[in-house]
Design a protein around this motif. Structure first.
Motif, short mmCIF file in Angstrom:
data_model
loop_
_atom_site.label_atom_id
_atom_site.label_comp_id
_atom_site.label_asym_id
_atom_site.label_seq_id
_atom_site.Cartn_x
_atom_site.Cartn_y
_atom_site.Cartn_z
N HIS A 1 -3.13 0.46 -0.03
CA HIS A 1 -2.17 0.69 -1.13
C HIS A 1 -0.78 0.15 -0.73
CE1 HIS A 1 -0.11 2.72 -4.42
NE2 HIS A 1 0.70 3.27 -3.53
N ASN A 2 -0.33 0.52 0.48
CA ASN A 2 0.99 0.10 0.95
C ASN A 2 1.06 -1.42 1.12
OD1 ASN A 2 1.62 2.77 1.02
ND2 ASN A 2 1.84 2.95 3.23
N TYR A 3 -0.05 -2.00 1.62
CA TYR A 3 -0.08 -3.45 1.84
C TYR A 3 0.03 -4.21 0.52
CZ TYR A 3 -1.62 -8.06 3.39
OH TYR A 3 -1.68 -9.42 3.65
N ARG A 4 -0.66 -3.71 -0.51
CA ARG A 4 -0.62 -4.38 -1.82
C ARG A 4 0.79 -4.30 -2.42
NH1 ARG A 4 -5.62 -6.00 -3.41
NH2 ARG A 4 -7.29 -5.25 -2.06
N ILE A 5 1.46 -3.18 -2.22
CA ILE A 5 2.86 -3.06 -2.69
C ILE A 5 3.73 -4.08 -1.95
CG2 ILE A 5 4.91 -1.56 -2.69
CD1 ILE A 5 3.01 0.82 -3.18
N HIS A 6 3.55 -4.14 -0.64
CA HIS A 6 4.33 -5.08 0.20
C HIS A 6 4.13 -6.52 -0.31
CE1 HIS A 6 5.94 -7.00 3.84
NE2 HIS A 6 4.90 -7.79 3.78
N CYS A 7 2.87 -6.88 -0.58
CA CYS A 7 2.57 -8.25 -1.02
C CYS A 7 3.18 -8.55 -2.39
CB CYS A 7 1.06 -8.48 -1.06
SG CYS A 7 0.36 -8.57 0.60
N THR B 1 3.37 -12.38 -2.29
CA THR B 1 2.32 -12.92 -1.42
C THR B 1 0.97 -12.72 -2.10
OG1 THR B 1 3.64 -12.22 0.48
CG2 THR B 1 1.34 -12.79 0.92
N GLU B 2 0.18 -13.78 -2.14
CA GLU B 2 -1.13 -13.68 -2.79
C GLU B 2 -2.14 -13.03 -1.84
OE1 GLU B 2 -4.00 -16.74 -5.01
OE2 GLU B 2 -1.86 -17.25 -5.13
N ILE B 3 -2.98 -12.15 -2.38
CA ILE B 3 -4.01 -11.50 -1.56
C ILE B 3 -5.35 -12.18 -1.84
CG2 ILE B 3 -5.20 -9.31 -1.06
CD1 ILE B 3 -2.67 -7.85 -2.01
N PRO B 4 -6.04 -12.68 -0.79
CA PRO B 4 -7.34 -13.34 -1.00
C PRO B 4 -8.34 -12.39 -1.66
CG PRO B 4 -6.60 -13.55 1.29
CD PRO B 4 -5.65 -12.63 0.61
N GLU B 5 -9.28 -12.96 -2.44
CA GLU B 5 -10.27 -12.13 -3.15
C GLU B 5 -11.13 -11.29 -2.22
OE1 GLU B 5 -12.80 -13.84 -6.17
OE2 GLU B 5 -11.10 -15.02 -6.91
N GLU C 1 2.73 -7.69 10.15
CA GLU C 1 1.59 -8.15 9.34
C GLU C 1 1.63 -7.57 7.93
OE1 GLU C 1 -0.97 -10.30 9.91
OE2 GLU C 1 0.04 -10.89 11.76
N GLY C 2 2.77 -6.93 7.58
CA GLY C 2 2.93 -6.41 6.22
C GLY C 2 2.28 -5.05 5.99
N ILE C 3 1.89 -4.38 7.10
CA ILE C 3 1.26 -3.05 6.96
C ILE C 3 2.31 -1.98 7.23
CG2 ILE C 3 -0.50 -1.46 7.87
CD1 ILE C 3 -2.26 -3.87 8.45
N HIS C 4 2.52 -1.10 6.26
CA HIS C 4 3.57 -0.08 6.36
C HIS C 4 2.99 1.33 6.21
CE1 HIS C 4 6.99 -2.85 6.55
NE2 HIS C 4 6.21 -3.64 5.83
N PHE D 1 -10.35 -10.01 0.57
CA PHE D 1 -9.50 -9.28 1.52
C PHE D 1 -10.03 -7.87 1.80
CE2 PHE D 1 -6.06 -6.19 2.20
CZ PHE D 1 -5.54 -6.68 3.38
N LYS D 2 -10.07 -7.53 3.10
CA LYS D 2 -10.46 -6.16 3.51
C LYS D 2 -9.40 -5.63 4.48
CE LYS D 2 -15.49 -6.24 3.02
NZ LYS D 2 -15.70 -7.58 2.46
N ILE D 3 -8.76 -4.53 4.08
CA ILE D 3 -7.69 -3.96 4.92
C ILE D 3 -8.24 -3.53 6.28
CG2 ILE D 3 -7.88 -1.55 4.11
CD1 ILE D 3 -4.55 -3.33 4.90
N ALA D 4 -9.50 -3.04 6.31
CA ALA D 4 -10.09 -2.56 7.57
C ALA D 4 -10.08 -3.66 8.63
CB ALA D 4 -11.51 -2.06 7.33
N GLU D 5 -10.42 -4.89 8.20
CA GLU D 5 -10.46 -6.00 9.16
C GLU D 5 -9.06 -6.33 9.67
OE1 GLU D 5 -12.35 -9.18 7.01
OE2 GLU D 5 -14.29 -8.10 6.93
N LYS D 6 -8.08 -6.26 8.76
CA LYS D 6 -6.69 -6.57 9.15
C LYS D 6 -6.17 -5.52 10.14
CE LYS D 6 -2.40 -8.19 6.99
NZ LYS D 6 -2.51 -9.58 7.47
N ILE D 7 -6.48 -4.25 9.86
CA ILE D 7 -6.04 -3.15 10.76
C ILE D 7 -6.62 -3.37 12.16
CG2 ILE D 7 -6.29 -0.68 11.26
CD1 ILE D 7 -6.30 -0.22 8.17
N GLN D 8 -7.93 -3.61 12.22
CA GLN D 8 -8.58 -3.76 13.53
C GLN D 8 -8.05 -4.98 14.26
OE1 GLN D 8 -10.39 -1.40 14.98
NE2 GLN D 8 -10.27 -0.14 13.13
#
Length: 287
Positions: A227-233, A238-242, A282-285, A244-251
């Motif tokens: 949720h926070n990442y989508r607000i940031h983008c 910033t465009e989010i790829p179709e 990385e835009g994660i808040h 996109f998985k937050i879990a992968e970005k976090i890890q």
């Protein structure tokens, strides 16, 4: 002849040696304005009034307010005492140089953070706490009592355990042992958004013995950060790829910063600052 309400943390410090020791450790100055929370019948208050410019005593129980007023009535100390009646957690703090208090133990944690986020800065606080709470405040990484409270307090202040105070120094005696702690705010404070910081620390310490990789796999955590990442983008166009998985970005952030297999219980302030920076870049808040 007052019946003390122990449920509201009313345990009056009766030993004059302990009272004097607390005052000595506070290193009071003639020009000081002192904030006292839970003055009770005023054993500490009266001694401080003799040494400082003013004491602002905050008390929730009107019976004790009456006792305190009676105690200084007609003396030269009366005009140096200001009493605020009400709940300290729901009141804006006044200006003060130092805080000295035998706190009602059930407000310990919220009061510490109210103090540390208070501006303008004060010099120091000398506070009586339940022993285990005091030991949590000063706990170091890797020790049993190290927790979210320890790292959050130590981010914002220098904390020292000053002395132990046994149950029999109070009337009526509490069920627990007590300790006196000195808290000195870091001025200037670290350049960190405390809400963000606390958001990260909260996740890491929910299960402080788990690896961070495991702690961040909770679906509630992933939902929040997504949720926070989508607000940031959206704020930064910033465009989010179709796919996109937050879990992968976090890890990936955990791996790149080297904290994937680390556990919160053994990480210090610098570790968490580096980790927060890694997520934020990385835009994660977290707030």
């Amino acid at each position: 002849g007052i019946l003390f309400n122990t449920g509201a943390g009313q345990h009056i410090l009766k030993n004059p040696l302990v009272v004097n020791s607390i005052i000595e450790k506070a290193a009071l100055r003639r020009t000081d304005v002192i904030l006292e929370v839970g003055p009770g019948t005023g054993n500490l208050t009266v001694k401080m009034l003799e040494k400082v410019k003013k004491v602002i005593a905050c008390e929730i129980d009107p019976r004790l307010v009456g006792e305190l007023q009676k105690r200084v009535q007609g003396t030269c100390l009366a005009n140096k005492l200001e009493i605020k009646v009400g709940d300290i957690l729901k009141t804006d703090l006044p200006f003060f140089d130092a805080c000295v208090a035998n706190l009602p133990y059930q407000i310990s944690s919220p009061f510490v953070f109210k103090l540390l986020l208070h501006r303008p800065f004060f010099r120091c606080a000398i506070l009586m706490f339940q022993r285990e709470f005091a030991l949590r405040l000063v706990a170091k990484p890797g020790t049993k009592l190290y927790c979210r409270l320890s790292i959050n307090t130590q981010l914002l202040a220098r904390v020292d355990h000053l002395m132990k105070v046994g149950k029999n120094n109070f009337r009526p005696p509490p069920k627990v042992e007590s300790s006196v702690v000195r808290i000195e705010p870091k001025n200037p404070p670290p350049p960190i958004n405390f809400q963000e910081w606390d958001g990260l620390i909260r996740i890491a310490f929910v299960r402080k013995n788990k690896t961070l990789s495991a702690a961040f796999k909770s679906s509630a955590v992933e939902q929040l950060l997504d949720h926070n990442y989508r607000i940031h983008c959206s704020l930064h166009n910033t465009e989010i790829p179709e796919n996109f998985k937050i879990a992968e970005k976090i890890q990936r952030v955990l791996k790149d910063t080297g904290y994937s297999e680390k556990r919160a219980r053994s990480m210090d302030i610098d570790d968490f600052i580096r980790l927060l920076h890694g997520f934020n870049s990385e835009g994660i808040h977290f707030s």
